[in-house]
Design a protein around this motif. Sequence first.
Motif, PDB file in Angstrom:
ATOM      1  N   GLN A  39      -1.171  31.070 -13.030  1.00 26.07           N
ATOM      2  CA  GLN A  39      -1.430  31.604 -11.702  1.00 26.07           C
ATOM      3  C   GLN A  39      -1.857  30.475 -10.774  1.00 26.07           C
ATOM      4  N   ALA A  40      -1.040  30.235  -9.767  1.00 28.29           N
ATOM      5  CA  ALA A  40      -1.350  29.241  -8.752  1.00 28.29           C
ATOM      6  C   ALA A  40      -2.142  29.907  -7.630  1.00 28.29           C
ATOM      7  N   PRO A  41      -2.892  29.132  -6.846  1.00 27.61           N
ATOM      8  CA  PRO A  41      -3.684  29.718  -5.762  1.00 27.61           C
ATOM      9  C   PRO A  41      -2.826  30.529  -4.804  1.00 27.61           C
ATOM     10  N   GLY A  42      -3.248  31.756  -4.528  1.00 26.46           N
ATOM     11  CA  GLY A  42      -2.538  32.616  -3.592  1.00 26.46           C
ATOM     12  C   GLY A  42      -1.272  33.237  -4.123  1.00 26.46           C
ATOM     13  N   LYS A  43      -1.000  33.050  -5.422  1.00 26.68           N
ATOM     14  CA  LYS A  43       0.223  33.591  -6.006  1.00 26.68           C
ATOM     15  C   LYS A  43      -0.087  34.556  -7.138  1.00 26.68           C
ATOM     16  N   VAL A  93      -3.762  27.760 -12.960  1.00 34.04           N
ATOM     17  CA  VAL A  93      -4.594  28.122 -14.103  1.00 34.04           C
ATOM     18  C   VAL A  93      -3.669  28.753 -15.139  1.00 34.04           C
ATOM     19  N   TYR A  94      -3.741  28.256 -16.355  1.00 31.15           N
ATOM     20  CA  TYR A  94      -2.881  28.739 -17.439  1.00 31.15           C
ATOM     21  C   TYR A  94      -3.691  29.648 -18.363  1.00 31.15           C
ATOM     22  N   PHE A  95      -3.113  30.810 -18.643  1.00 29.91           N
ATOM     23  CA  PHE A  95      -3.762  31.822 -19.473  1.00 29.91           C
ATOM     24  C   PHE A  95      -2.925  32.095 -20.713  1.00 29.91           C
ATOM     25  N   CYS A  96      -3.579  32.236 -21.862  1.00 30.30           N
ATOM     26  CA  CYS A  96      -2.852  32.756 -23.008  1.00 30.30           C
ATOM     27  C   CYS A  96      -3.133  34.250 -23.116  1.00 30.30           C
TER      28      CYS A  96
END
Length: 124
Positions: A39-43, A93-96
Amino acid sequence: QVQLVESGGGLVQAGGSLRLSCVASERTFSAYIMAWFRQAPGKEREFVAHISRSGGTTDYAESVKGRFTISRDNAKNTVYLQMNSLKPEDTAVYFCAADRDSSSWYYKSGYDYWGQGTQVTVSS
């Protein structure tokens, strides 16, 4: 309840590499499909990669295909994301994520369990 903890994020120059790790608390880790989202800022949060329970099947977003590799080690309850040839647009931000049901592996709604995320920043 599955707990997921990501690590390995950081700041890297364009063209560089990072390897993200995600450790799961669940003893039956091999019963879960795993995925990475970002998730990138604002996306919106978007799909990056998915891996089947055995690791025999993987899928990637078009934007990362050929540059990122997802893998898992069921003996270590860990899923990895090797990221090569990084670009500034990979900054996020990368999430698993984990789920027992594999029917909706592409969608964030298809996952019940999420980590807290790890920041990846790619400078130009």
